[in-house]
Design a protein around this motif. Sequence first.
Motif, short mmCIF file in Angstrom:
data_model
loop_
_atom_site.label_atom_id
_atom_site.label_comp_id
_atom_site.label_asym_id
_atom_site.label_seq_id
_atom_site.Cartn_x
_atom_site.Cartn_y
_atom_site.Cartn_z
N HIS B 115 0.77 -1.02 0.12
CA HIS B 115 0.08 0.12 -0.01
C HIS B 115 0.82 1.22 0.13
CE1 HIS B 115 -1.47 3.19 2.97
NE2 HIS B 115 -2.57 3.19 2.02
N ALA B 116 1.91 1.32 0.63
CA ALA B 116 2.76 2.48 1.04
C ALA B 116 3.23 3.41 -0.44
CB ALA B 116 3.80 2.22 1.95
N ARG B 119 0.09 5.27 -1.56
CA ARG B 119 -0.31 6.04 -0.68
C ARG B 119 0.52 7.24 -0.70
NH1 ARG B 119 -4.15 7.27 3.55
NH2 ARG B 119 -3.67 9.09 4.25
N ALA B 120 1.88 6.97 -0.85
CA ALA B 120 2.67 8.30 -1.07
C ALA B 120 2.39 9.08 -2.36
CB ALA B 120 4.13 7.85 -1.16
N ASN B 123 -0.67 11.05 -1.45
CA ASN B 123 -0.36 12.20 -0.58
C ASN B 123 0.53 13.26 -1.37
OD1 ASN B 123 -1.40 11.08 1.80
ND2 ASN B 123 0.45 10.18 2.12
N SER B 124 1.07 13.07 -2.48
CA SER B 124 2.05 13.92 -3.39
C SER B 124 0.68 14.66 -3.92
CB SER B 124 2.72 13.36 -4.23
OG SER B 124 2.27 12.68 -5.34
N PRO B 128 -1.22 16.83 3.02
CA PRO B 128 -1.05 18.07 3.92
C PRO B 128 -0.46 19.28 3.22
CG PRO B 128 -0.74 16.27 5.48
CD PRO B 128 -0.65 15.61 3.81
N PRO B 361 -3.19 2.46 8.55
CA PRO B 361 -2.64 2.97 7.05
C PRO B 361 -3.67 3.42 6.23
CG PRO B 361 -2.74 0.55 7.16
CD PRO B 361 -3.07 0.97 8.48
N HIS B 362 -4.77 3.26 6.19
CA HIS B 362 -5.72 3.78 5.27
C HIS B 362 -6.54 5.00 5.69
CE1 HIS B 362 -4.99 0.42 2.57
NE2 HIS B 362 -5.10 -0.56 3.69
#
Lengths: 106, 423
Positions: B115-116, B119-120, B123-124, B128, B361-362
Amino acid sequence: MKLVFIGPDNARIELDVPGGATLMRAAVANGVRGIVADCGGCISCGTCHVYVQKPFIDRLPAISVNEEAMLENTASERQWNSRLSCQIELTEELDGLTVNLPPLQR
Amino acid sequence: MNTEQTGLAATGEVLLTPQPVHVPNDRVIDFDIYNPPGVSGGEKLQEAWKCLHKPGMPDILWTPRNGGHWIFTRFDAIGKAFLDTDHFSSKVMFVPRSWGEQYKFNPVTVDPPRHAPFRAVVNSAIGPRIMAKLQDSIEATAAGLIDALAPKGHCDFMREFAEPFPFRILLSLLGLPIEDVGHLKMLTDRITRPDGTMTLAQASQGFYDYLEPIIAQRQAKPGEDAISKMVNGEVNGRVVTMEEAQNMCALVTLAGLDTVVNVLGFSIQFLACNPQHRKDLIDNPELIPKAREELLRRFSVVAVARYINKDIAVDGLEFKEGEMVLLPPLLPGLDDRKYDDPMKVDFHRDSHAHMAFGYGPHVCAGAPLARREIDAMLKAWLTRIPEFEIAPGAKIIHQGGIVGAVHELPLVWDPATTRNMRH
């Protein structure tokens, strides 16, 4: 062991905690509001961002690929000493660990 | 077998699934996430879910509805399960299982460690860092819409603010024409609140068909928008595939077009009925971030599930591979073991901990956006339209679902009490 958190307003919080946990867990368990940790320590949210002071920054394990990516997307800008506190295990050589809290976590 | 058992729900699943032998009788409850008790007759959504915390009710329940599934109801157990992705997999994350198996919007349906990197990438595009820079434009969008509504003296809050406000923000973020939002919202609603007109696979295909040419174009010529960032993102040293890109973009679109809309609706429904709370925020605008967390705690809307990946025992119960467990983010904030008087809205609580955005994580990647949208709404609405109420005689109907909803929310106010903030 001793931990020191310095807020963006320079407010200082000192904790005395048993080692073993992560810095994030110790902060959340003791009500340090500047550490949010929305995801619970999975490197998904970037809301447990800290700036680690010298000399402790040099005693931390290397930044993983996943932490590296998250640090590029934290709400507050990344600095040379940015880390995610969920990735900092409280080992003996971190006694006295001092971190600055960012102005914004999310 | 009676006639009801042989019928089909809107998801295509049989109405009632036989109780497996390893499920004790005292754990069985008749609870349908798509139609919680009383909601279609006017009961409020969160009050209907609160029946799962009734005194004497076991912490872990099983319902024959929606394919038959377990339900965790308490803060600590739900949080722990969200972190234990070895046993509680998100590879199927909606009930009924037959409905969830059609849902492939990665990365939410991919377990760690795969997943990571995805997810990154998300996120990009919407994390935030990006959202901190969008603050002013989010506030300006809210203000502009409310300035236009204020002189009217009435509106259907859902159609005239709760939808258009986040829709404009999201479509602009994604670089999509606002005219397309109706089609995308329709597809979203067919997934989160099925009505029998479309399967989840058909609605997903609608997203994929819409997105494919857009993704191809932005892979060829990237812009500054969130879609460009996602579809040119790298995972494990390679660019994401078309299928991965379609799923990521569909996920962000679906998530941004429904959940926050309804949180805005529930929040304003509450404020319309509670002038003291409005006054508190008008007099103390610095209270808005705490109020936002309290509203998220009290008016959570999501009911997702996890798939048992390998057998596990919890609380003396056996959970078998292939079974579904509902971990409703809606419930932890209402847990009376965590909060005194949990149904009371109190902006001054010491803690507002909740799982409105999930946990683990999610945890919702769009939370930084949603939080800014809620803050912007509270600030802009209350400064411009401080006095308002639900239209006399109107009956507000909520809907159950993977995302709970406010159907319509007619509001009225005296335009003489509004403040024109335009210069």
